[in-house]
Design a protein around this motif. Sequence first.
Motif, short mmCIF file in Angstrom:
data_model
loop_
_atom_site.label_atom_id
_atom_site.label_comp_id
_atom_site.label_asym_id
_atom_site.label_seq_id
_atom_site.Cartn_x
_atom_site.Cartn_y
_atom_site.Cartn_z
N LEU A 193 0.82 -1.20 0.00
CA LEU A 193 0.00 0.00 0.00
C LEU A 193 0.86 1.26 0.00
CD1 LEU A 193 -2.82 1.30 0.22
CD2 LEU A 193 -2.64 1.07 2.71
N ALA A 194 1.95 1.24 0.76
CA ALA A 194 2.86 2.40 0.80
C ALA A 194 3.48 2.64 -0.56
CB ALA A 194 3.95 2.17 1.85
N GLU A 195 3.83 1.57 -1.26
CA GLU A 195 4.40 1.72 -2.61
C GLU A 195 3.36 2.28 -3.58
OE1 GLU A 195 7.20 1.85 -5.49
OE2 GLU A 195 7.51 1.39 -3.36
N GLU A 196 2.11 1.86 -3.41
CA GLU A 196 1.04 2.38 -4.25
C GLU A 196 0.86 3.88 -4.02
OE1 GLU A 196 -2.21 1.99 -7.04
OE2 GLU A 196 -0.46 0.78 -6.54
N PHE A 197 0.93 4.32 -2.77
CA PHE A 197 0.84 5.74 -2.46
C PHE A 197 1.98 6.50 -3.14
CE2 PHE A 197 -2.53 5.29 0.50
CZ PHE A 197 -2.97 6.56 0.81
N LYS A 198 3.15 5.94 -3.08
CA LYS A 198 4.31 6.60 -3.67
C LYS A 198 4.14 6.78 -5.16
CE LYS A 198 9.36 6.19 -3.93
NZ LYS A 198 10.53 5.34 -3.57
N GLN A 199 3.58 5.77 -5.83
CA GLN A 199 3.39 5.85 -7.27
C GLN A 199 2.26 6.82 -7.63
OE1 GLN A 199 5.23 4.43 -9.72
NE2 GLN A 199 6.61 3.74 -8.08
N ARG A 200 1.20 6.78 -6.85
CA ARG A 200 0.03 7.59 -7.16
C ARG A 200 0.28 9.09 -7.02
NH1 ARG A 200 -4.13 5.45 -10.10
NH2 ARG A 200 -4.43 3.28 -9.52
N PHE A 201 1.17 9.44 -6.10
CA PHE A 201 1.38 10.86 -5.81
C PHE A 201 2.68 11.39 -6.41
CE2 PHE A 201 -1.71 9.59 -2.62
CZ PHE A 201 -2.62 10.63 -2.68
N ARG A 202 3.04 10.83 -7.57
CA ARG A 202 4.27 11.28 -8.24
C ARG A 202 4.19 12.74 -8.65
NH1 ARG A 202 3.34 6.49 -11.10
NH2 ARG A 202 2.68 7.72 -12.89
N ASP A 203 3.03 13.18 -9.15
CA ASP A 203 2.93 14.56 -9.64
C ASP A 203 3.08 15.56 -8.50
OD1 ASP A 203 0.62 13.65 -8.57
OD2 ASP A 203 -0.71 14.40 -10.15
N PHE A 204 2.59 15.22 -7.30
CA PHE A 204 2.78 16.11 -6.15
C PHE A 204 4.22 16.06 -5.67
CE2 PHE A 204 -1.78 15.65 -6.15
CZ PHE A 204 -2.22 16.90 -5.76
N ALA A 205 4.83 14.86 -5.72
CA ALA A 205 6.23 14.74 -5.31
C ALA A 205 7.14 15.54 -6.24
CB ALA A 205 6.65 13.27 -5.31
N ALA A 206 6.74 15.69 -7.51
CA ALA A 206 7.56 16.43 -8.47
C ALA A 206 7.67 17.91 -8.11
CB ALA A 206 6.98 16.27 -9.88
N ILE A 207 6.67 18.44 -7.41
CA ILE A 207 6.72 19.86 -7.01
C ILE A 207 6.91 19.97 -5.49
CG2 ILE A 207 5.35 20.64 -8.98
CD1 ILE A 207 2.95 20.84 -7.06
N GLU A 208 7.46 18.93 -4.87
CA GLU A 208 7.61 18.93 -3.41
C GLU A 208 8.52 20.05 -2.94
OE1 GLU A 208 8.61 15.89 0.30
OE2 GLU A 208 8.82 15.22 -1.77
N LYS A 209 9.57 20.35 -3.71
CA LYS A 209 10.48 21.44 -3.31
C LYS A 209 9.75 22.78 -3.29
CE LYS A 209 14.93 19.46 -4.71
NZ LYS A 209 16.13 19.64 -5.57
#
Length: 603
Positions: free
Chosen positions: A461-477
Amino acid sequence: MAAISKRRNVDCEGRWFKDGWKLDYFFIEIRNNCVCLICKETVAVFKEFNVKRHYQTKHGTHTGNECSEKLKHLEASLISRQQYFTKARESNENATKASYEVAALIAKHCKPFTQGEFIKDCVMTMVKNICPEKQQEFAKVCLARNTVARRIEEVSSDIKRQLGIRGKEFDFFSLACDESTDASDTAQLLIFLRGVDNEVNITEELLDLQSLKNQTRGTDLFSSVCAAVDNMKLPWNKISGIITDGAPSMTGKQSGLATLISNKVSEEGGKAVKLHCIIHQQVLCAKHLQYEHVMGPVIKSINYIRSRALCHRQFQQFLSEIHAEYGDVVYHNDVRWLSRGSALSRFYSLRQEIGEFLAEKGQPMGELSDPIWLADLGFLVDITKHLNVLNTSLQGPDAVISQLYSHVKAFGIKLQLFERHLSSTQPSTAHFPALQEIMARFPQSDVAVQTRRYASDISSLAEEFKQRFRDFAAIEKEITLFSSPFSVDTDDVPDYLQLEVIELQCDAEIRGQHQQLTLANFYRQLNKDRFPEIRAFGKKMLSLFGSTYLCEKTFSVMKLNKSHVRTRLSDSHLQDILRINTTAIEPDLAFVLQSRSQFHPSH
C-alpha cells in the motif's frame, strides 16, 4: 457654403432658476425644469420674462399675504403627491427585492421553482393571523414559477458579473475540472477557478458548467474549457495549474484535457502544472487492498439482511431486544468513498449478533468462527479506518495545496510505522484495536503469524501511495519552500528567489509572523517592494487547487436538483442554480434593481 443654423442652443446660455420666482410667480425647479405650481406646466427657458408672462396671462395676480398662503398650500399639495408616488415606488421596490432574495434561497436550498407559490401561501397565512394590516404589502411579492426562474437567472448573472470584475485583478488562477452525467444522460463538465489577486485575496468560484451533448473526448472537454475561459476574458498565461480526476479523457498524455490546457498555457507564455486530484488518488490507493475473501461474505450478509423487508425488520427488532450497541447494519456502496469503512466497522461491532440472527434464519456464516478470517476482518477494519481519517482530512473548501500534501506525507510515514510494528519479532498492534481484540480472543491460534502478511500488505500500500502521488512529489520542493521558507536550504531554491529568501530567513520579526499567521495572511503582509518575487511565488502556490472537492460537492448538488422527477430542468437553469448554491459572492441586489426601469413586482 452651407447655411449657418440660426437656431438657439438654450442649454449653452448659462441660465438658472432664481429663488424669488417661487413667491412672485409660483414657479419651482423640479429635475432641471421650471414648473408652475398652479397648472404644472413648464417653460422652456429659465428666464424671468417667460415665467412672468406665463403667470400673468394664465393665473392673474395675487396680493402679498394671499401669495404666501397660496404658495404654502401648493407646496404641501405637491409634497403630498410626491410622497404618494415615492411610497408606491418604494413598496414595489421592496416587494421586488424580497422576491429576488426568496428566489435565491430556493436555488440555494435545491427547491423546485414552483415552491415559490407554496412559500407565499405560507407567509400570507402567517401575515393574516399576525399582522393583517400588512396583507396588501406581502401580497405584492410575486413568487410565481416563471418569476422565480427569472429572478434566479438575474441573480446568477450578477454573480458572474462580479466574478468577471474580480477575474481582471487575478495575478494567478488555476482550474479544477470534473465531468459527470446527470439524470437525463447529459454529460456535464464542471469548471471551478481559484484565483489570487495582488492583495492575496483568494477566490474559489464556479467558472462555468458546460453541457456536452455528444462525445466527451479530451479535445471536446478542452473546447468547452476554452469557451469558459475566453467568455470570462481571463488571460491564459496567468493559469498556474490544472487539476482533474483520473479519467483517460482528463489525464491522457497526448490529448487529455490537462495536457491540452498545459500546452495552451505554454503557447501563451505561461506555465501550468498538471495535478491528479489528491482525494481520487487516495481512494484508488484504498482500493489497492482488495481482501475480497473478507469483503465478499460481509457484503453478502449485509445484502441478505437489508434487501428483504421482512428480514430487515426482524433484524432490527432482534437488535432492539438484546439492546445491541447499534440498531442496524450499513450498506456498502463502492461509489461512496467512506461507505466501505462504515460498513466494515458496523459489521465488526455487530458480528456476534449477525452470526446469531443468520443462524436462526438457516443461513449460518461459518467465517465468523474462523480466527484467521476474523483477524483479516479486524485488520481491514483498522486500516480502512485510517484511510477514512485521511480521506476526511483531505476534504473541505479553501484548502491550501501544502496542507493537503502534508496529510498525505504524514500518512506515508504512518504506513512505514505500521509496517515496522507488524513485521518485528514482537509484533505490536497498538494502532490496530480490532486486530488486537481478535488476537486477544484467540491466543492459541495462528493469528499472530498473520501479522507478517499484514506488514507485507501495508508495504504494498505504501508503494502504491508513492506511485500515485508522483505529480505532487515532483513539485515537493516548491511546496516546501512555500510552506516553510525559513527551513529550506537556499541552494535548493530557484536562482531568482535566493537573495529574497536569505533576506527573509534573517528577519526575526518576519519569522515570528510566519509562526503566528496562516500562509495566506503571511504572504499578504510581506512588503511588496522588499519581497516582490517571493510574494509572487506565494500567490502562485496559493492559487493551486489540491483536489476536485468542489466539483464532487457540486455534483451532489446537481443530483439533488436534476433528479429523476426533475429531468426537464434546462442546462442554463441548472448552471444558474449551481452558481448560486456554490458561490461565496453576495449578489448585489442594489445593482440589479438599479438596472430596472420600473418595479412591477412580477417582472
